[in-house]
Each structure stands twice: as structure tokens, then as C-alpha cells.
Write an enzyme that holds these catalytic residues in place. Structure first.
Site, PDB file in Angstrom:
ATOM      1  N   LYS A 231       0.826  -1.209   0.000  1.00 11.38           N
ATOM      2  CA  LYS A 231       0.000   0.000   0.000  1.00 11.38           C
ATOM      3  C   LYS A 231       0.858   1.257   0.000  1.00 11.38           C
ATOM      4  O   LYS A 231       0.397   2.321  -0.350  1.00 11.38           O
ATOM      5  CB  LYS A 231      -1.001  -0.018   1.157  1.00 11.38           C
ATOM      6  CG  LYS A 231      -0.413   0.010   2.532  1.00 11.38           C
ATOM      7  CD  LYS A 231      -1.544   0.094   3.550  1.00 11.38           C
ATOM      8  CE  LYS A 231      -0.979  -0.075   4.945  1.00 11.38           C
ATOM      9  NZ  LYS A 231      -1.951  -0.473   5.935  1.00 11.38           N
ATOM     10  N   ARG A 232       2.123   1.133   0.406  1.00  7.60           N
ATOM     11  CA  ARG A 232       2.991   2.304   0.384  1.00  7.60           C
ATOM     12  C   ARG A 232       3.467   2.611  -1.032  1.00  7.60           C
ATOM     13  O   ARG A 232       3.678   3.748  -1.391  1.00  7.60           O
ATOM     14  CB  ARG A 232       4.178   2.107   1.320  1.00  7.60           C
ATOM     15  CG  ARG A 232       4.040   2.900   2.612  1.00  7.60           C
ATOM     16  CD  ARG A 232       4.897   2.370   3.733  1.00  7.60           C
ATOM     17  NE  ARG A 232       4.124   1.507   4.615  1.00  7.60           N
ATOM     18  CZ  ARG A 232       4.165   0.183   4.625  1.00  7.60           C
ATOM     19  NH1 ARG A 232       4.944  -0.466   3.780  1.00  7.60           N
ATOM     20  NH2 ARG A 232       3.431  -0.513   5.449  1.00  7.60           N
TER      21      ARG A 232
END
Ligand code: GLU
Length: 475
Positions: free
Chosen positions: A242-243
Site C-alpha cells: 500500500k505504500r
């Protein structure tokens, strides 16, 4: 994974963040399996026991995301949502049962003590309290007694038989000193309570599975069918994160991916319906899906391919439906134009032209903004490219004059011939001749077919814009 009993799958997300595309795939696979039988059920269980990280809006987001994917809470195959936090009593009972049966024991070792006793910190717990017969009490966690000898064999529908040697499984904690259960126990106790027959989930949980299978058996139940779905990777073959990667389903929704295209694409992350068919609506895929046909190697999330799918699905809509689906992006509340300037009939007039060009619905805005803004927004690169001082200005003033002719019918074909003539007189092919006019009117070198656009825009507004661009060019 054929069973006599009706299948009960579950989807058990933790409401701790945006809804991940990988979760969407897990949910869809579980949904397909549940829907294949009349009595099949898909149980939604919100695993909300991590109070520090949970937020009610994430739970809301899960339910909305599922509905967007077509997993509707009003479908008879849908059961829940259940909330894990409501089953705390059951978790404690299960822990107690295991303790009473001698399958679990209390332990008061601190992490430091365990580490001090071991040369290798990776080895985990050393079984120090196994035979100390500690009673429950403050500072005492409950550990599961992993049987000595023998591996646990997980029979996974995707991976086959996976063996876990008991020597490599420490006596894991199932309940903290305050009595609260850990993931492995709560998840199993709930699955038992909800009579889950098949656990289909992400590969990251495969390492929990031998522990969970031991818990199922110790609690006196036959373990469910297991299936661990392959990880989803980006173009560098890294697990989606998700980063780094766009993983939130909502981002795709906001960009204008159609749920049916997204569903189709997600189903192909690890599975294929066969016959080399890829574009296939849910209704056709649902009965064909077999979890045993899922590939165990990692699945590449190819956004380009998803875009291509989406474009195809967009082109498959009726024009009326396309107009309807575009509305959220065209709404003056969010679009760059005002309420007074927006006219859906005008949009409808160009909708077929736009429908064949956009890959995601959000792109509609840049394609039609010139129709609803007082002035076009000039894209500087387009301007520099098309508005060459001598020839550009020359084309614009000649076009302006030609378009003023009241004999010229304001209709795409006529406008095209008119501009062709103006270009020919200056030795310019149509492409070159129309570029300055396109930029003057729409602000950009690329966009909807020019002459249809001019027809919709009307003579006065077209002439006004060419005039304004000439002034800008000569300034
Ligand atoms: N709450 C867990 C998760 O979101 C559930 C795992 C499972 O499906 O068993 O990862």
C-alpha cells in the site's frame, strides 16, 4: 473441494484500512463458490478485535466495496455481517476448553526470559512452562501445546499437501494474560461457530494454517477445506504494497473503472475460465470458477491490461448507460464547470464520440470540458506545438473568415470540407490545417473528433474562440 454439505465460505477482513484489491479478489472467489450451490453461503465476518487500529468507517468501506463488486448484502447467499468482537465469550470458552483438556497451558515467561534461555532467538518459545502446571493468574498467557512428533499436513486445494514439521511450530500463545484471544484462536473459534466449510484466503496466512488446523482438531472439529491464493505482484514482481502501489479498490472506483470490468479482471488474478477467453461477464464466470484451478504462482496486477478491459466494457455500454455512468464525473459539484454552463443534452450529443475514446470514465472530463467552460483551458505544450506564429495565425484568420460565411451549413461534413479548402490553399494537409483550430477551440491537440465537436459547440462560440486565440497569438 467437493463436499456433500452445503458450502459455507467466509470473507473475514479486518477493518484497519482501505479495501485492498487482493481482498476484493478473495471476496469474489468466495462469493463464486457460495453462489454455485442453492444452499451455499458467503459469510461476512468483520474481524474488529484490534481496537487500536479499527475504525467504523473502514467497516462501512468494506460493505460498500463489496456491494460495488456485486456482493450484495441482500442476496440470499450473503450472511452477516458478523462482528468478531461480539464473539468474545465464545473465544474465552474455546480457550478454557483447550486448557481443561490439557491442550493448552499457562505460561508466565517474559520475552526476555525466553530469549535468555535460548542461544538462537529465532527458535521461539522453548516449552519452559509445559509441565509446570501453572493455574490461570495475572501475567499468565495461555499457550497451545503443539503435539510432539509428526508433521501437520495441510491439504491445500491450490498448493497440494504442505507439511509443517511440529519441531518448527512453537507452543504459540492463544490468549493473552488479560484473557483476550490471539488471531489464530479467534479466527478458528469463529469459523467453527459459523460452520465454515472452506477457508479461501491470501497466501500470507498459509503459515498460520498448521496452527489453526491443530486448533480445529483440538476443539473437536474437522478442519475446513483450505485454499491459499497466490500473492499479487507489481511489474517488478514485488508483492503489492500500500505504500508503493495503487492497491485501494476505491482509487480505481474514483478513476472511473466499471465494477464489471474490475470484477472480470480480478477474477483472472490466478484463475482463468479456459478457452483463452478473458473478457467474460461475472454471470458466465461464476459457475465455471473452481478453486482447485487457481494457479499457485504469483499473479501480476497489470494495470494496462485492466485499462484495456475497462475500455472494452465502456464500449459495450449503451450510450444511455454510458451517459448515466459518467454523471458522477460530470456533476458541476466536482467538475471544473458551473451549473449554468452544464447541459446534459450537449453531453449526450458527443457521448458516442467520447465513449469510443476513454479507457476510464474519469477521462471524460478532459474530453468534454471545452463544451462547458467559458474559455478553453490551453494546454501549453499543445499551444506551442500548434500555434506557430506565421502559419498558425494565418490558418486561424482564414478559418475565421470562412466560418463567417452564412452560406456554410454548420454541420460536421461541411465544416471539414471548408477547413480542407482553407488548408489546401496554404499547402497544408488536413491534420496540420486543423491543429490550430482544434487548440483554439478545445485547448488541446488531442480530443474528440474536431468537426463533430464544432457542430455541437455552434458557430458563434467557435468563431469567438478562434478570435480569442488569434488575439492571444498576436499579443
Ligand atoms: N482478518 C484476517 C485478515 O484480514 C482474516 C484472515 C482469514 O481470512 O482467515 O487477514
Amino acid at each position: 473441494m467437493l463436499t456433500e454439505e452445503p458450502i459455507r465460505t467466509r470473507f473475514a477482513p479486518s477493518p484497519t484500512g482501505m479495501f485492498h484489491v487482493g481482498s476484493a479478489r478473495s471476496a469474489l472467489f468466495n462469493w463464486a463458490l457460495a453462489r454455485q450451490q442453492d444452499e451455499g453461503r458467503f459469510v461476512l465476518r468483520i474481524e474488529d478485535t484490534d481496537a487500536a487500529r479499527n475504525k467504523p468507517e473502514w467497516t462501512e468501506g468494506i460493505i460498500q466495496a463489496l456491494a460495488w463488486l456485486g456482493i450484495s448484502a441482500s442476496d440470499p447467499h450473503f450472511e452477516g455481517p458478523y462482528f468478531q468482537s461480539d464473539y468474545a465469550g465464545k473465544h474465552r470458552e474455546s480457550a478454557e476448553q483447550l486448557y481443561k483438556q490439557g491442550r493448552a497451558y499457562y505460561c508466565d515467561c517474559t520475552r526476555e526470559q525466553v530469549q535468555a534461555r535460548r542461544d538462537n532467538p529465532n527458535l521461539g518459545y522453548d516449552g519452559f512452562c509445559r509441565d509446570r502446571g501453572l493455574e490461570p493468574g495475572p501475567g499468565r498467557a495461555l499457550r497451545f501445546r503443539v503435539p510432539e512428533g509428526g508433521p501437520t499436513v495441510v491439504d491445500d486445494a491450490i498448493r497440494g499437501r504442505v507439511e509443517f514439521d511440529h519441531a518448527s511450530i512453537e507452543d504459540f500463545v492463544i490468549a493473552r494474560a488479560d484473557g483476550s484471544p490471539l488471531f489464530a484462536l479467534a479466527n478458528v473459534a469463529d469459523d467453527i461457530e459459523m460452520q465454515i466449510t472452506h477457508v479461501v484466503r491470501g497466501e500470507e496466512h498459509l503459515s498460520n494454517t498448521p496452527k489453526q488446523q491443530l486448533l480445529w482438531e483440538a476443539l473437536g472439529h474437522t478442519p475446513p477445506g483450505w485454499a491459499h491464493l497466490p500473492v499479487i505482484v507489481n511489474e517488478k514482481r514485488q508483492k503489492l504494497s500500500k505504500r508503493r502501489d495503487k492497491v485501494a479498490l476505491e482509487s480505481y472506483q474514483q478513476e472511473g473503472y466499471l465494477p464489471e470490468a474490475m470484477v472480470n479482471y480480478l477474477m483472472l488474478l490466478g484463475w482463468a475460465p479456459g478457452d483463452d477467453r478473458e473478457i467474460m461477464p461475472w454471470a458466465e464466470m461464476e459457475p465455471l470458477f473452481r478453486v482447485s484451478d487457481v494457479n499457485s504462482s504469483s499473479a501480476f496486477f497489470d494495470e494496462k491490461k485492466l485499462r484495456a478491459f475497462n475500455g472494452e466494457y465502456i464500449r459495450g455500454l449503451s450510450v444511455e448507460e454510458f451517459v448515466r455512468r459518467c454523471r458522477p464525473w460530470l456533476d458541476p459539484e466536482v467538475a471544473p464547470w458551473s451549473e449554468e454552463n452544464y447541459d446534459e443534452d450537449i453531453f449526450r450529443a458527443v457521448a458516442p464520440l467520447a465513449q469510443s475514446r476513454v479507457a476510464v470514465l474519469g477521462e471524460i472530463v478532459l474530453n468534454v470540458d471545452f463544451l462547458f467552460l467559458d474559455q478553453p483551458v490551453f494546454d501549453e505544450a499543445s499551444w506551442t506545438k500548434a500555434m506557430k506564429p506565421g502559419v498558425g495565425a494565418e490558418m486561424l484568420s482564414a478559418t475565421l473568415k470562412r466560418f463567417a460565411d452564412p452560406e456554410l451549413a454548420w454541420e460536421a461534413e461541411e465544416l471539414k470540407s471548408a477547413l480542407e479548402e482553407v488548408g489546401q490553399a496554404r499547402g497544408l494537409k488536413l491534420g496540420k490545417a486543423q491543429a490550430p483550430v482544434r487548440v483554439a477551440v478545445t485547448g488541446r491537440t488531442v480530443g474528440l473528433p474536431l468537426f463533430e465537436s464544432l457542430e455541437v459547440l455552434g458557430r458563434d462560440r467557435t468563431r469567438h474562440r478562434i478570435d480569442a486565440a488569434l488575439a492571444r497569438l498576436n499579443a
